[in-house]
Design an enzyme around this catalytic site. Structure first.
Site, short mmCIF file in Angstrom:
data_model
loop_
_atom_site.label_atom_id
_atom_site.label_comp_id
_atom_site.label_asym_id
_atom_site.label_seq_id
_atom_site.Cartn_x
_atom_site.Cartn_y
_atom_site.Cartn_z
N LYS A 41 -1.01 4.49 3.94
CA LYS A 41 -1.84 3.40 4.42
C LYS A 41 -2.24 3.44 5.88
CE LYS A 41 2.20 0.67 5.32
NZ LYS A 41 3.10 -0.33 4.67
N ARG A 145 6.50 -12.21 1.07
CA ARG A 145 5.16 -11.86 1.30
C ARG A 145 4.47 -11.63 -0.08
NH1 ARG A 145 4.25 -6.45 4.89
NH2 ARG A 145 4.63 -5.62 2.79
N TYR A 273 -5.63 -4.14 37.42
CA TYR A 273 -6.00 -5.46 37.34
C TYR A 273 -4.91 -6.78 37.48
CZ TYR A 273 -10.28 -3.89 34.84
OH TYR A 273 -11.47 -3.38 34.50
C1 LIG Z 1 4.33 0.50 4.45
C2 LIG Z 1 5.19 0.33 3.46
C3 LIG Z 1 6.40 1.30 2.89
C4 LIG Z 1 6.59 2.47 3.86
O1 LIG Z 1 7.44 1.72 5.03
P1 LIG Z 1 8.10 2.73 5.99
O2 LIG Z 1 9.00 1.92 6.96
O3 LIG Z 1 7.29 3.53 7.00
O4 LIG Z 1 8.82 3.93 5.22
C5 LIG Z 1 6.79 1.34 1.68
N1 LIG Z 1 6.43 0.17 0.89
C6 LIG Z 1 5.50 -0.82 1.12
C7 LIG Z 1 5.23 -1.66 0.17
C8 LIG Z 1 4.97 -0.71 2.25
O5 LIG Z 1 3.97 -1.43 2.53
#
Ligand SMILES: *Cc1c(COP(=O)(O)O)cnc(C)c1O
Length: 379
Positions: A41, A145, A273
């Protein structure tokens, strides 16, 4: 044309990390090792989702192991992967209600169903097309969530399982505190998921596969491996802090630039800044053409370091397009290589170091590396 600030993505390192994870999983107790759902992702945590996906598809599987499933955040990311020629199965994690459902069907993506209303919308969409859609069901075991509440499944599941055009292929959950050995929520979530597995037959969840572990959980507790694991960060060569696994990982991303100018500052002068940095003595500073528009956090001022000439140069100011670093301790000249992430000489700056300096997670450091920064791939 390549800007001086650019990222180098080591795809061989990615494959080596994938194989290291597979090696770890193969050492589990009997049975088939869990499958890997490679989490790509957010543009593969900034590394470039299409290139990462194609590398994983092409080289990650051994002779016997199945290719990984890939996971992305939303339908649009999945559609982009298909447009780039990716053919592996793709799981979509995110909420579906505001997305374009057509993409799921047109591009053979596997959605997550995480609410009764999403199930209804998908059932309708699948019925309208006369197809049966494979889905993964997400259970909220305590993260609050996405997901069906773990304590309400007898009320919510039947409608999903009876939907004639939905085929529940897998059930999963996600841990909120897997990297924190002292937090009780991990064990609470694990136990809740176990209870759902134990009641699977009663709940109508026979013949599905189960997955739960992100990088931290898979490192920390083999009991979370089930039928598949979902590493993200580990694939990119970084262990979630504070875990220190006995795993050979290669950080995949390095971020490099060049000094564009060097100048002197007199005692009492300020830089940047807000004039927040004040020289307490005569200093030499170098200007680096990368700033917060490239995803470098403003909080790095006074906290972060870069490598210049093999020496750690403290960041004194961050602007939109440039950094000012203190190079008093090193002979720096315009054109010299600067490393913001990665190795130079004998020293390395890792995403964990940067994250630790500003109080965030390495995931954020990687994901934020901006679109303006060109990625070059190796090989
Ligand atoms: C992002 C995500 C992961 C991976 O998490 P990491 O900490 O990068 O291994 C796994 N499962 C879900 C549902 C996620 O959103």
């Amino acid at each position: 044309m390549v800007r001086p600030t650019h990222a180098v993505v080591d795809l061989d390192g990615l494959i080596a990390n994938y194989r290291a994870i597979r090696g770890l999983l193969a050492g589990g107790a009997g049975g088939l090792p869990p499958r890997i759902v490679a989490v790509i992702k957010a543009n593969a945590y900034g590394h470039g989702a299409a290139r990462v996906a194609r590398a994983l598809e092409g080289k990650a599987q051994g002779r016997s192991a199945p290719p990984p499933m890939l996971a992305c955040a939303d339908i649009e990311e999945g559609v982009d992967l298909r447009a780039a020629g990716v053919r592996a199965p793709i799981l979509v994690f995110g909420a579906l209600s505001v997305s374009d459902l057509d993409g799921l069907f047109a591009h053979d993506l596997t959605p997550t169903v995480s609410s009764p209303s999403a199930a209804r919308a998908l059932e309708q969409a699948a019925a309208a097309r006369g197809v049966r859609l494979g889905v993964h069901l997400k259970i909220d075991t305590g993260m609050n969530r996405f997901g069906f509440r773990h304590d309400n499944l007898p009320a919510t599941l039947p409608a999903v399982l009876q939907a004639p055009h939905l085929a529940v292929e897998a059930v999963y959950t996600h841990f909120a505190t897997a990297e924190d050995r002292d937090h009780p929520l991990f064990e609470r979530q694990r136990t809740r998921f176990e209870a759902i597995r134990a009641a699977a037959a009663e709940l109508g969840l026979a013949g599905v596969w189960w997955h739960a572990a992100n990088s931290a959980a898979l490192l920390r507790d083999r009991r979370t491996w089930y039928d598949a694991v979902r590493p993200g960060l580990l694939l990119y060569g970084i262990a979630p802090p504070p875990l220190e696994p006995d795993l050979r990982l290669r950080p995949v991303m390095s971020l490099r630039s060049r000094v564009v100018a060097v100048k002197g500052m007199r005692p009492g002068e300020t830089a940047g800044y807000g004039a927040r940095f004040v020289a307490d003595r005569a200093l030499r500073v170098a200007l680096i053409p990368a700033g917060y528009a490239d995803g470098l956090d403003l909080r790095l001022a006074g906290r972060g370091v870069l490598l210049v000439g093999g020496v750690r140069a403290p960041v004194v100011a961050v602007s939109m397009d440039s950094l000012v670093v203190d190079v008093t301790a090193v002979e720096a000249a315009p054109g010299d290589e600067v490393v913001l992430l990665g190795a130079q000489g004998a020293d390395v700056i890792g995403a964990r170091d940067v994250a630790g300096a500003i109080g965030t997670v390495p995931h954020e450091i990687l994901c934020r590396i901006g679109a303006r920064i060109e990625r070059t791939y190796n090989p």
